[in-house]
Design a protein around this motif. Structure first.
Motif, PDB file in Angstrom:
ATOM      1  N   PHE A  46       0.858  -1.256  -0.094  1.00  0.00           N
ATOM      2  CA  PHE A  46      -0.106   0.026  -0.094  1.00  0.00           C
ATOM      3  C   PHE A  46       0.863   1.272   0.153  1.00  0.00           C
ATOM      4  O   PHE A  46       1.724   1.273   0.819  1.00  0.00           O
ATOM      5  CB  PHE A  46      -1.029  -0.031   1.237  1.00  0.00           C
ATOM      6  N   ASP A  47       0.633   2.202  -0.773  1.00  0.00           N
ATOM      7  CA  ASP A  47       1.536   3.333  -0.895  1.00  0.00           C
ATOM      8  C   ASP A  47       0.792   4.533  -0.667  1.00  0.00           C
ATOM      9  O   ASP A  47       0.982   5.921  -1.166  1.00  0.00           O
ATOM     10  CB  ASP A  47       2.202   3.459  -2.397  1.00  0.00           C
ATOM     11  N   GLY A  48      -0.618   4.568  -0.211  1.00  0.00           N
ATOM     12  CA  GLY A  48      -1.528   5.580   0.001  1.00  0.00           C
ATOM     13  C   GLY A  48      -1.405   6.155   1.354  1.00  0.00           C
ATOM     14  O   GLY A  48      -0.282   5.992   1.929  1.00  0.00           O
ATOM     15  N   LEU A  49      -2.338   6.971   1.662  1.00  0.00           N
ATOM     16  CA  LEU A  49      -2.190   7.704   2.855  1.00  0.00           C
ATOM     17  C   LEU A  49      -2.878   6.879   4.201  1.00  0.00           C
ATOM     18  O   LEU A  49      -3.680   6.229   4.087  1.00  0.00           O
ATOM     19  CB  LEU A  49      -3.115   8.992   2.658  1.00  0.00           C
ATOM     20  N   VAL A  50      -2.356   7.121   5.350  1.00  0.00           N
ATOM     21  CA  VAL A  50      -2.680   6.716   6.457  1.00  0.00           C
ATOM     22  C   VAL A  50      -3.039   7.785   7.484  1.00  0.00           C
ATOM     23  O   VAL A  50      -2.323   8.539   7.734  1.00  0.00           O
ATOM     24  CB  VAL A  50      -1.865   5.495   7.186  1.00  0.00           C
ATOM     25  N   MET A  51      -4.494   7.994   7.804  1.00  0.00           N
ATOM     26  CA  MET A  51      -5.008   8.883   8.564  1.00  0.00           C
ATOM     27  C   MET A  51      -5.065   8.460  10.135  1.00  0.00           C
ATOM     28  O   MET A  51      -5.721   7.135  10.168  1.00  0.00           O
ATOM     29  CB  MET A  51      -6.148   9.692   8.177  1.00  0.00           C
ATOM     30  N   ALA A  52      -4.912   9.206  11.157  1.00  0.00           N
ATOM     31  CA  ALA A  52      -5.417   8.778  12.403  1.00  0.00           C
ATOM     32  C   ALA A  52      -6.773   9.096  12.562  1.00  0.00           C
ATOM     33  O   ALA A  52      -7.233  10.156  12.112  1.00  0.00           O
ATOM     34  CB  ALA A  52      -4.617   9.379  13.461  1.00  0.00           C
ATOM     35  N   ASP A  53      -7.463   8.466  13.480  1.00  0.00           N
ATOM     36  CA  ASP A  53      -9.062   8.687  14.070  1.00  0.00           C
ATOM     37  C   ASP A  53      -8.722   9.740  15.121  1.00  0.00           C
ATOM     38  O   ASP A  53      -7.409  10.375  15.515  1.00  0.00           O
ATOM     39  CB  ASP A  53      -9.526   7.723  14.518  1.00  0.00           C
ATOM     40  N   GLY A  54      -9.885  10.731  15.324  1.00  0.00           N
ATOM     41  CA  GLY A  54      -9.838  11.892  16.007  1.00  0.00           C
ATOM     42  C   GLY A  54      -9.126  11.661  17.380  1.00  0.00           C
ATOM     43  O   GLY A  54      -9.734  11.024  18.212  1.00  0.00           O
ATOM     44  N   LEU A  55      -8.130  12.469  17.534  1.00  0.00           N
ATOM     45  CA  LEU A  55      -7.576  12.654  18.883  1.00  0.00           C
ATOM     46  C   LEU A  55      -6.688  11.402  19.429  1.00  0.00           C
ATOM     47  O   LEU A  55      -6.335  11.146  20.455  1.00  0.00           O
ATOM     48  CB  LEU A  55      -8.472  12.837  19.945  1.00  0.00           C
ATOM     49  N   ALA A  56      -6.749  10.360  18.234  1.00  0.00           N
ATOM     50  CA  ALA A  56      -6.116   9.156  18.736  1.00  0.00           C
ATOM     51  C   ALA A  56      -4.583   8.971  18.867  1.00  0.00           C
ATOM     52  O   ALA A  56      -3.994   8.369  19.710  1.00  0.00           O
ATOM     53  CB  ALA A  56      -6.428   8.016  17.414  1.00  0.00           C
ATOM     54  N   VAL A  57      -4.007  10.126  18.199  1.00  0.00           N
ATOM     55  CA  VAL A  57      -2.586  10.257  18.487  1.00  0.00           C
ATOM     56  C   VAL A  57      -2.402  10.983  19.823  1.00  0.00           C
ATOM     57  O   VAL A  57      -1.287  10.286  20.471  1.00  0.00           O
ATOM     58  CB  VAL A  57      -1.917  11.518  17.446  1.00  0.00           C
ATOM     59  N   ASP A  58      -3.107  11.676  20.116  1.00  0.00           N
ATOM     60  CA  ASP A  58      -2.827  12.215  21.627  1.00  0.00           C
ATOM     61  C   ASP A  58      -3.074  10.969  22.720  1.00  0.00           C
ATOM     62  O   ASP A  58      -2.555  11.183  23.651  1.00  0.00           O
ATOM     63  CB  ASP A  58      -3.619  13.534  21.928  1.00  0.00           C
ATOM     64  N   ARG A  59      -3.672  10.138  22.439  1.00  0.00           N
ATOM     65  CA  ARG A  59      -4.147   9.193  23.332  1.00  0.00           C
ATOM     66  C   ARG A  59      -3.008   8.180  23.633  1.00  0.00           C
ATOM     67  O   ARG A  59      -2.780   7.613  24.572  1.00  0.00           O
ATOM     68  CB  ARG A  59      -5.291   8.433  22.741  1.00  0.00           C
ATOM     69  N   LEU A  60      -1.784   8.153  22.526  1.00  0.00           N
ATOM     70  CA  LEU A  60      -0.794   7.602  22.769  1.00  0.00           C
ATOM     71  C   LEU A  60       0.252   8.065  23.855  1.00  0.00           C
ATOM     72  O   LEU A  60       1.169   7.363  24.251  1.00  0.00           O
ATOM     73  CB  LEU A  60      -0.089   7.445  21.460  1.00  0.00           C
ATOM     74  N   ALA A  61      -0.036   9.293  24.286  1.00  0.00           N
ATOM     75  CA  ALA A  61       0.645   9.868  25.348  1.00  0.00           C
ATOM     76  C   ALA A  61       0.452   9.004  26.608  1.00  0.00           C
ATOM     77  O   ALA A  61       1.279   9.046  27.710  1.00  0.00           O
ATOM     78  CB  ALA A  61       0.347  11.243  25.425  1.00  0.00           C
ATOM     79  N   ARG A  62      -0.404   8.219  26.705  1.00  0.00           N
ATOM     80  CA  ARG A  62      -0.578   7.335  27.895  1.00  0.00           C
ATOM     81  C   ARG A  62       0.609   6.193  27.859  1.00  0.00           C
ATOM     82  O   ARG A  62       0.853   5.806  28.861  1.00  0.00           O
ATOM     83  CB  ARG A  62      -2.076   6.485  27.675  1.00  0.00           C
ATOM     84  N   ILE A  63       0.972   6.016  26.724  1.00  0.00           N
ATOM     85  CA  ILE A  63       2.398   4.987  26.425  1.00  0.00           C
ATOM     86  C   ILE A  63       3.397   5.687  26.660  1.00  0.00           C
ATOM     87  O   ILE A  63       4.462   5.461  27.346  1.00  0.00           O
ATOM     88  CB  ILE A  63       2.042   4.445  25.137  1.00  0.00           C
ATOM     89  N   THR A  64       3.461   6.852  25.867  1.00  0.00           N
ATOM     90  CA  THR A  64       4.794   7.415  25.815  1.00  0.00           C
ATOM     91  C   THR A  64       5.139   8.476  26.881  1.00  0.00           C
ATOM     92  O   THR A  64       6.178   9.140  27.086  1.00  0.00           O
ATOM     93  CB  THR A  64       4.787   8.296  24.367  1.00  0.00           C
ATOM     94  N   GLY A  65       4.118   9.017  27.546  1.00  0.00           N
ATOM     95  CA  GLY A  65       4.147   9.951  28.705  1.00  0.00           C
ATOM     96  C   GLY A  65       4.144  11.399  28.069  1.00  0.00           C
ATOM     97  O   GLY A  65       3.909  12.475  29.205  1.00  0.00           O
TER      98      GLY A  65
END
Length: 736
Positions: free
Chosen positions: A293-312
């Motif tokens: 796949f060479d297309g675009l990957v979009m995150a769902d709404g506010l999903a990236v910020d939720r990763l702060a639970r892992i990364t700090g």
């Protein structure tokens, strides 16, 4: 620097992308990966009825000297607060898009336009947009060709309004109907979902690499496994192994990618302990490296910020998402800090450049740099397509002869909380409708019933709650009639009283919503008063046809003479239901999900593992109605199937007195397998309409069978368990 190749429309896209990327600053690159703003905050109505841009839009474009993408410029609903009079409609939506785009390009040093991204879950979610039946109803049609035409119409509406990219749910598989977003699934089966996802991509995007003026790139939601969260709870973890993920939850995505889908959206849930937006094994290892796949990957709404639970913190959360394979964020803060993440060596600029290149490539393919104009004439025929889909989705589950309405019926009582309203016939993610749009069951019966038919109405009760005060009037109406049509169900309608989470999911306690994003159920019961109404109407002795308008399968007793489900059929669904009740149209739908007898049985999907012990001591394990089930007003006979290993051929005959449509379903049962097999797996299907006495020979392709299997042709999964199959042995070179 040399002459700007990226401005040359005759240059190859990759050359234009490379040239533009080389000219961009780090800050400008980061801006292309952000989709932070709500589109409805970018404008306001002026006293003269036009639009003006807001300071919020100016601040956002100034932040990165441009704008990568803008979500929901045309969106209208209770969450956005946009309604008729305040938001853009069919007449001025394109003008608003042009106004915003002109500002974005002027604020960009390099003249980079923005992508306008819109929700198109079941038609364009905008004022004056055509509303289609929800995906679960689409699944009930078992008709990819009809859906492909409807998807093409939705894309044309989007482009005519100045939109570019369509967000469409297609990849979630309905494994637990307690989940509020079950209505957004095509069903419980991977093959059915794959066929419809393929039709969606073909219809919306068309065959060309560079999108035609009336075609739109699709973002397929949600990748992956979101339909199997623990307890049916929205955004919860999915306890899936890679084999289960591959066999059930990935085939639709694989079909979409093969069809050329421009983008996918990473789901909220986790896979193997890691949320999808931070799951490199899923987004890069599988999607990009294994599938190409060479297309675009979009995150769902506010999903990236939720990763702060892992990364700090959110800076490292953004870096994790980008390193995992996310190209474009949605409303997050994390991606706004990617410049800092590069400087701190949390992510390389090479990785950043690869994501930016994918965003730019899509903009070039759309012709946004070249002034290529999309169609500005609104497409016609949307209402007819919505009606056709609604009609094809109506599924007759039980019938003792009550339907179709006979000539002896002179008085019909139309009863129930769904009987006289269109407000609850459409699913979640539906824009406000203009007054008079669509038709309720009551209105349609009054219009379509034979002249002289006495049609009376009593609501009986509300969708939710235990108020029984309206039941006596409903009982009186039923007792005085030859037939009672009892229209029950649920609602995903967002209203002004609905409260919302930060990502737009509903908080259901303050509304009539019983389904939709954020509205998960512990049980599968309707509102309590609806059961009392059902019991009271049936007790009158008047023949009763029960109609369910719903976004998930609910548990409803088999006490009426007939039972239909129309799912959420859209604004014109009342007309489709009335046509089937009166026999003006045939019940053509087939179940895309199994219907449980109780929530305690779950899961009840048909394609479970083949186990020796399948029941409970206090209740059977079989569903009330199985996947693929659906009755007709006529009858069909299937001949002995013939197979050559690559195809299966079967004769289908209409043995009844009416025209009807049968859906031939081909299941396989693995006899020898590398791992523990499933009881049955759908591997092919085709619908066929036949006149009385007509016979037709169908040949269906069998793809990717493998192993040693038995092929069974039937009209439902339950029927397939009881028919004699034909054994096939895979060639020696077929991978198991």
């Amino acid at each position: 620097m040399s002459e700007a190749v990226y401005r040359d429309p005759t240059a190859p896209v990759d050359a234009r992308v490379s040239d533009l990327l080389a000219r961009m600053t780090l800050r400008e690159k980061v801006g292309q990966l952000n989709q932070r703003m709500y589109g409805w905050d970018a404008y306001r109505r002026t006293p003269d009825g036009g639009f003006e841009l807001t300071d919020a839009l100016r601040a956002e474009t100034d932040r990165f000297e441009g704008l990568g993408a803008l979500y929901g410029l045309q969106r209208a609903d209770a969450w956005s607060g946009v309604e008729h009079g305040s938001g853009p409609g069919a007449e001025d939506g394109a003008a608003l898009a042009e106004l915003v785009q002109r500002h974005v390009v002027e604020r960009s040093r390099l003249g980079i336009p923005a992508l306008f991204v819109e929700e198109v879950p079941h038609g364009l979610m905008a004022l004056d947009g055509t509303v289609l039946p929800v995906n679960l109803a689409i699944g009930a049609t078992w008709d990819p060709g009809l859906y492909e035409r409807a998807a093409a119409h939705a894309a044309a509406e989007l482009r005519a309004r100045g939109g570019h990219v369509a967000l469409v749910s297609a990849l979630d598989i309905a494994r637990d109907p307690r989940w509020g977003r079950t209505e957004e699934c095509f069903g419980e089966d991977p093959h059915l979902a794959a066929r419809l996802t393929q039709a969606l991509v073909r219809g919306m995007q068309g065959p060309d690499a560079d999108f035609a003026p009336d075609k739109a790139p699709v973002v397929l939601k949600h990748f992956a496994g979101q339909g199997a969260t623990v307890g049916g709870r929205n955004s919860a973890e999915s306890e899936l192994g890679w084999r289960e993920l591959s066999e059930i939850h990935l085939p639709a995505a694989r079909a979409g990618v093969r069809a050329g889908a421009a983008a996918v959206m990473a789901a909220y849930n986790e896979v193997d302990g890691m949320p999808c937006s931070g799951n490199r094994a899923l987004l890069t290892g599988l999607l990009r490296e294994d599938w190409g796949f060479d297309g675009l990957v979009m995150a769902d709404g506010l999903a990236v910020d939720r990763l702060a639970r892992i990364t700090g913190d959110k800076v490292s959360a953004g870096a994790l998402a980008l390193n995992s394979g996310v190209d474009l964020s949605l409303w997050d803060e994390g991606f706004t800090h990617l410049e800092e993440a590069v400087e701190r060596a949390l992510v390389s600029e090479e990785t950043l450049d690869a994501a930016v290149a994918r965003v730019l490539r899509l903009k070039f393919r759309l012709g946004l740099f070249d002034g290529r104009q999309p169609t500005r004439s609104a497409p016609t025929g949307g209402e007819d397509l919505s009606r056709a889909l609604a009609r094809a989705a109506v599924t007759l589950l039980r019938n003792d002869g009550t339907l179709p309405v006979g000539e002896h019926v002179a008085r019909i009582a139309v009863i129930g909380p769904q009987s006289a309203t269109t407000a609850h016939q459409s699913g979640d993610y539906t824009a406000p409708q203009s007054p008079g749009t669509g038709s309720s069951v009551l209105d349609a019966l009054r219009r379509l019933a034979p002249p002289g038919t006495d049609i009376r109405h009593a609501r009986g009760c509300a969708l939710t709650g235990d108020d029984l005060s309206g039941i006596p009037a409903a009982v009186a109406a039923a007792a005085a009639s030859d037939l009672a049509v009892l229209v029950l169900g649920g609602s995903s309608a967002r209203t002004s009283g609905t409260e919302f989470d930060a990502n737009g999911a509903a908080l259901p306690a303050v509304s009539e919503m019983t389904c939709g994003e954020g509205v998960d159920l512990a049980g599968l019961r309707l509102g309590g008063a609806q059961y009392a109404l059902l019991d009271a109407v049936v007790a009158t002795g008047t023949p009763t046809a029960v109609v369910l308008v719903q976004g998930r399968p609910h548990v409803v007793p088999d006490t009426g003479g007939a039972l239909l489900t129309a799912w959420y059929p859209g604004p014109w669904g009342g007309e489709a239901i009335a046509e089937v009740l009166l026999g003006l149209a045939e019940p053509a739908g087939r179940l895309p999900v199994s219907v449980p007898r109780s929530a305690a049985q779950l899961p009840v999907y048909y394609n479970h593992k083949d186990t020796e012990y399948g029941g409970y001591a206090d209740e059977g394990a079989e569903p009330q109605y199985s996947f693929g089930h659906g009755l007709s007003y006529t009858s069909f006979a299937y001949g002995e199937p013939r197979t050559d290993g690559a195809t299966v051929t079967v004769d289908v005959t209409n043995t009844g007195r009416r025209y009807g449509r049968s859906v031939v379903q081909v299941y396989l049962r693995r006899l020898v397998a590398a791992t523990w097999p499933r009881t049955l797996e759908l591997c092919a299907f085709e619908g066929v309409g036949l006149a009385p006495g007509e016979r037709r020979t169908l040949t269906l392709a069998l793809e990717g069978i493998g192993d040693t299997v038995e092929i069974r042709v039937a009209a439902s999964a339950r029927e397939a368990l009881g028919v004699r199959g034909q054994s096939l042995t895979a060639p020696d070179d077929t991978p198991l």
